[in-house]
Write a protein that holds these residues in place. Structure first.
Motif, short mmCIF file in Angstrom:
data_model
loop_
_atom_site.label_atom_id
_atom_site.label_comp_id
_atom_site.label_asym_id
_atom_site.label_seq_id
_atom_site.Cartn_x
_atom_site.Cartn_y
_atom_site.Cartn_z
N ARG A 98 -143.55 -12.54 -32.42
CA ARG A 98 -142.77 -13.75 -32.64
C ARG A 98 -143.32 -14.58 -33.81
O ARG A 98 -142.57 -15.14 -34.60
CB ARG A 98 -142.72 -14.60 -31.36
N GLU A 99 -144.64 -14.62 -33.90
CA GLU A 99 -145.23 -15.35 -35.04
C GLU A 99 -144.88 -14.68 -36.36
O GLU A 99 -144.65 -15.35 -37.37
CB GLU A 99 -146.76 -15.44 -34.88
N ASN A 100 -144.83 -13.34 -36.35
CA ASN A 100 -144.41 -12.63 -37.54
C ASN A 100 -142.98 -13.00 -37.91
O ASN A 100 -142.67 -13.21 -39.08
CB ASN A 100 -144.50 -11.12 -37.33
N LEU A 101 -142.11 -13.10 -36.91
CA LEU A 101 -140.73 -13.48 -37.19
C LEU A 101 -140.68 -14.91 -37.76
O LEU A 101 -139.94 -15.19 -38.69
CB LEU A 101 -139.88 -13.39 -35.91
N ARG A 102 -141.50 -15.78 -37.20
CA ARG A 102 -141.55 -17.15 -37.72
C ARG A 102 -141.98 -17.16 -39.18
O ARG A 102 -141.45 -17.91 -40.00
CB ARG A 102 -142.52 -18.00 -36.92
N MET A 103 -142.96 -16.31 -39.51
CA MET A 103 -143.41 -16.23 -40.91
C MET A 103 -142.25 -15.82 -41.81
O MET A 103 -142.17 -16.22 -42.96
CB MET A 103 -144.57 -15.25 -41.06
N GLY A 104 -141.36 -14.99 -41.26
CA GLY A 104 -140.19 -14.57 -42.04
C GLY A 104 -139.36 -15.76 -42.49
O GLY A 104 -138.68 -15.71 -43.51
N GLY A 105 -139.40 -16.83 -41.71
CA GLY A 105 -138.62 -18.02 -42.07
C GLY A 105 -139.47 -19.10 -42.71
O GLY A 105 -139.03 -20.25 -42.79
N VAL A 118 -134.99 -17.29 -34.92
CA VAL A 118 -135.89 -16.29 -34.34
C VAL A 118 -135.31 -15.78 -33.02
O VAL A 118 -135.30 -14.57 -32.76
CB VAL A 118 -137.30 -16.86 -34.15
N ASP A 119 -134.79 -16.69 -32.21
CA ASP A 119 -134.16 -16.29 -30.95
C ASP A 119 -133.02 -15.31 -31.20
O ASP A 119 -132.88 -14.30 -30.50
CB ASP A 119 -133.58 -17.52 -30.22
N GLU A 120 -132.22 -15.61 -32.20
CA GLU A 120 -131.09 -14.74 -32.53
C GLU A 120 -131.53 -13.33 -32.84
O GLU A 120 -130.94 -12.36 -32.36
CB GLU A 120 -130.38 -15.30 -33.78
N ILE A 121 -132.58 -13.23 -33.65
CA ILE A 121 -133.09 -11.90 -34.02
C ILE A 121 -133.61 -11.18 -32.77
O ILE A 121 -133.38 -9.98 -32.59
CB ILE A 121 -134.21 -12.02 -35.08
N GLU A 122 -134.27 -11.93 -31.89
CA GLU A 122 -134.78 -11.31 -30.67
C GLU A 122 -133.64 -10.78 -29.80
O GLU A 122 -133.78 -9.74 -29.16
CB GLU A 122 -135.61 -12.33 -29.88
N GLU A 123 -132.52 -11.51 -29.79
CA GLU A 123 -131.37 -11.03 -29.02
C GLU A 123 -130.83 -9.74 -29.61
O GLU A 123 -130.44 -8.82 -28.91
CB GLU A 123 -130.25 -12.09 -29.01
N GLN A 124 -130.84 -9.69 -30.94
CA GLN A 124 -130.27 -8.56 -31.63
C GLN A 124 -131.15 -7.31 -31.54
O GLN A 124 -130.67 -6.20 -31.54
CB GLN A 124 -130.08 -8.94 -33.10
N PHE A 125 -132.47 -7.54 -31.45
CA PHE A 125 -133.41 -6.42 -31.37
C PHE A 125 -134.28 -6.58 -30.12
O PHE A 125 -135.37 -7.14 -30.19
CB PHE A 125 -134.30 -6.37 -32.62
N PRO A 126 -133.78 -6.08 -29.00
CA PRO A 126 -134.44 -6.30 -27.70
C PRO A 126 -135.91 -5.88 -27.69
O PRO A 126 -136.72 -6.51 -27.03
CB PRO A 126 -133.63 -5.43 -26.74
N ILE A 127 -136.25 -4.85 -28.44
CA ILE A 127 -137.65 -4.39 -28.46
C ILE A 127 -138.57 -5.50 -28.96
O ILE A 127 -139.70 -5.65 -28.50
CB ILE A 127 -137.80 -3.11 -29.32
N LEU A 128 -138.05 -6.31 -29.88
CA LEU A 128 -138.87 -7.39 -30.42
C LEU A 128 -139.04 -8.51 -29.41
O LEU A 128 -140.06 -9.20 -29.36
CB LEU A 128 -138.27 -7.93 -31.72
N LYS A 129 -138.01 -8.69 -28.59
CA LYS A 129 -138.09 -9.70 -27.55
C LYS A 129 -139.10 -9.27 -26.49
O LYS A 129 -139.94 -10.04 -26.04
CB LYS A 129 -136.72 -9.90 -26.91
N GLU A 130 -138.99 -7.99 -26.15
CA GLU A 130 -139.89 -7.42 -25.15
C GLU A 130 -141.36 -7.54 -25.57
O GLU A 130 -142.24 -7.77 -24.77
CB GLU A 130 -139.51 -5.94 -25.03
N ARG A 131 -141.59 -7.37 -26.89
CA ARG A 131 -142.97 -7.35 -27.41
C ARG A 131 -143.37 -8.67 -28.06
O ARG A 131 -144.34 -8.72 -28.81
CB ARG A 131 -143.10 -6.27 -28.49
N ARG A 132 -142.65 -9.71 -27.80
CA ARG A 132 -142.81 -10.94 -28.59
C ARG A 132 -144.25 -11.46 -28.63
O ARG A 132 -144.68 -12.02 -29.63
CB ARG A 132 -141.88 -12.02 -28.07
#
Ligand SMILES: Nc1ncnc2c1ncn2[C@@H]1O[C@H](COP(=O)(O)OP(=O)(O)OP(=O)(O)O)[C@@H](O)[C@H]1O
Ligand SMILES: [Mg+2]
Lengths: 242, 292
Positions: A98-105, A118-132
């Motif tokens: 999740r911190e990596n995704l935040r860095m993306g923004g 970031v939430d949106e991306i997690e919804e779109q890629f469940p594996i990232l949500k699972e491993r957040r």
């Protein structure tokens, strides 16, 4: 058709070293997938680095939406809407997913919107949500590549450039990478991908560019490139592919 | 039993001070890959700010602490702008910085000695010679205060790094400089600010040290060895590692000092460094070096 990005006869190299790119050109059309192929050392990665501002362009020009990118820093080019995922994926191994995704923004002007994106991306890629909450460095290669690609979408960029995203991944996972690329393209992101496996790359692309010795050899619709005799011989092992 | 508790408490209080001394060093190494041999000499600078503040104006060193931090942070900005920013472009950057920071340490030491002589000093606010008694456990107030202030500053640093936007930028740059740049981080600005924070922390640590240890300009060499062992033990550039190493080793050193005498106490740090380098060269919290 108007071009989104136009690279014209650029010359670029590392530091004071020799020119690696020696008149490379490329036209990028909005919404399409563009695949760059060429032998090892042709300058494919160098071309992407020059476009995103990590390497200064010595001559020739790069125009994005009709505007020259000459002299802009990488962060300024990013602001304009061009993201780059290098071969090494550019993740932060000891940050969580999740911190990596935040860095993306990080470069978003309006940071209040970041968590929602970031939430949106997690919804779109469940594996990232699972491993957040997992450190990015502890994930598998495929998962890391998923993260690196998904992360670019936080900025909703115009162009994403992917340097050999399939490198070192098992065949089954490679297909996933191309699937993600399709998802990105479907949201309207224009893709520029470098792929070692020319056949695979061109089959998944709309447009092809053949680069050799720092020059553009041939550019055209991906199918035409696939069919071209010169290309067949040089890079596809001479076998006709239908 | 009371003895044991007392040794642990004293070890922890001192550990806090060492942790603060080391965390600035670790931050700077993490972001900029500078092995800053001048860090302890700059701590010494902070100690003199607090000392003279007290001697001349009767200012409590805990009040002088932010002043020392700001003066040293400004010094850090100056050093960065004059030296390290340019040097960062050189190919031999890492080797150069060792020599450069060594030279800076010599210059700071020389400057302090010229200005203030080599006389042994210690700041002596009332609490520096006072103590709490809990049962038969004796806790010097000075060490306790210094330890607690250090802990608070380290916690503030940790929160800043973990949650603030700039903290994200610092962590990102530490972990992968090129990737940080690709995310739009201005890594040169991150270098400057980290350097200022790191040296500012040296100034703050100096103010605390000034009433915990007696000091004189060349004493920083002793600290160089101790702090380097903490940073290496913690895994170069890991602030958490440095802090943990500081606490563990200080408590250990307190026990060694109790059983074998004060001379041996300092040797604990070097011995631990030696053992760790043999057994686990990447440090307690460091990554194995890439094999590629
Ligand atoms: N950081 C660098 N410094 C100096 N020269 C470099 C650097 N990176 C690449 N080169 C040189 O530039 C040339 C082109 O490299 P580049 O990485 O662009 O090729 P490529 O087409 O991406 O090849 P590959 O398929 O192996 O990824 C090579 O001769 C390489 O040695
Ligand atoms: Mg390459």
């Amino acid at each position: 058709m108007s071009e989104l990005l136009e690279v014209k006869d650029i010359v670029a190299g590392y530091g004071d070293g020799p020119a690696i790119l020696n008149g490379a050109s490329l036209t990028v059309q909005p919404g399409k997938v563009h695949c760059i192929i060429g032998p090892n050392g042709a300058g494919k990665s160098t071309l992407l680095k020059a476009i995103c501002g990590m390497l200064p362009v010595r001559s020739g020009n790069v125009r994005f939406k009709g505007e020259s990118l000459a002299g802009l820093r990488p962060d300024q080019i990013l602001q304009k809407g061009i993201c780059f995922v290098p071969q090494e994926r550019a993740l932060f191994p000891k940050m969580t997913v999740r911190e990596n995704l935040r860095m993306g923004g990080f470069s978003l002007k309006d940071q209040s919107d970041l968590e929602r994106r970031v939430d949106e991306i997690e919804e779109q890629f469940p594996i990232l949500k699972e491993r957040r909450d997992q450190h990015a460095g502890t994930m598998s290669g495929g998962q890391q590549q998923t993260l690196a690609m998904a992360r670019t979408m936080i900025l909703r960029p115009d162009i994403v450039m992917l340097d050999e995203p399939s490198l070192g991944l098992a065949p089954k996972i490679v297909q996933q990478v191309f699937d993600i690329m399709k998802v990105m393209a479907d949201t309207g992101i224009t893709i520029l991908i470098v792929e070692q496996n020319a056949l695979l790359g061109l089959r998944n692309a709309d447009w092809g560019l053949v680069l050799d010795l720092g020059r553009s050899l041939f550019e055209g619709p991906a199918n035409d490139v696939l069919e071209d005799d010169r290309i067949q011989e040089l890079y596809l092992g001479g076998k006709k592919v239908a | 039993m009371a003895d044991i508790i007392q040794i642990v408490v004293l070890g922890l209080a001192l550990g806090g001070v060492y942790a603060l001394m080391g965390s600035g060093l670790s931050l700077v190494f993490g972001v900029m890959r500078i092995v800053n041999l001048a860090h302890p000499s700059l701590i010494m600078g902070g100690a003199y700010v607090a000392y003279w503040g007290f001697r001349l104006y009767g200012v409590d060193p805990l009040i002088a602490l932010p002043v020392a931090a700001i003066i040293l942070a400004a010094t850090g900005v100056l050093l960065y702008k004059l030296i390290f920013e340019r040097e960062a472009k050189s190919a031999k950057y890492s080797e150069m910085t060792v020599l450069l920071t060594f030279a800076i340490a010599m210059i700071v030491e020389g400057g302090l000695a010229t200005a203030f002589t080599n006389t042994q000093r210690v700041t002596s606010p009332g609490y520096a010679t006072d103590a709490f008694f809990i049962g038969s456990v004796f806790i010097p107030k000075g060490q306790l205060y210094a330890g607690m202030v250090s802990l608070a500053l380290i916690a503030a640093l940790a929160l800043f790094l973990k949650y603030s936007r700039f903290g994200y930028a610092i962590r990102a740059t530490t972990q992968n400089r090129e990737a940080a740049e690709l995310m739009g981080v201005n890594v040169n600005m991150v270098g400057l600010v980290s350097f200022a924070i790191g040296i500012g922390l040296a100034g703050a640590a100096g103010a605390l040290v000034s009433f915990v240890f007696s000091f004189f300009p060349s004493k920083h060499w002793e600290w160089v060895a101790v702090l380097m062992s903490l940073v290496v033990l913690g895994g170069m550039g890991s602030i958490l590692g440095t802090v943990v190493a500081a606490y563990v080793l200080s408590v250990l050193a307190a026990f060694v000092g109790y059983f074998f005498g004060a001379t041996w106490s300092v040797l604990t740090f070097y011995l631990a460094l030696f053992v760790v380098l043999l057994v686990r060269p990447q440090g307690l919290f460091g990554e194995k070096p890439e094999m590629a």
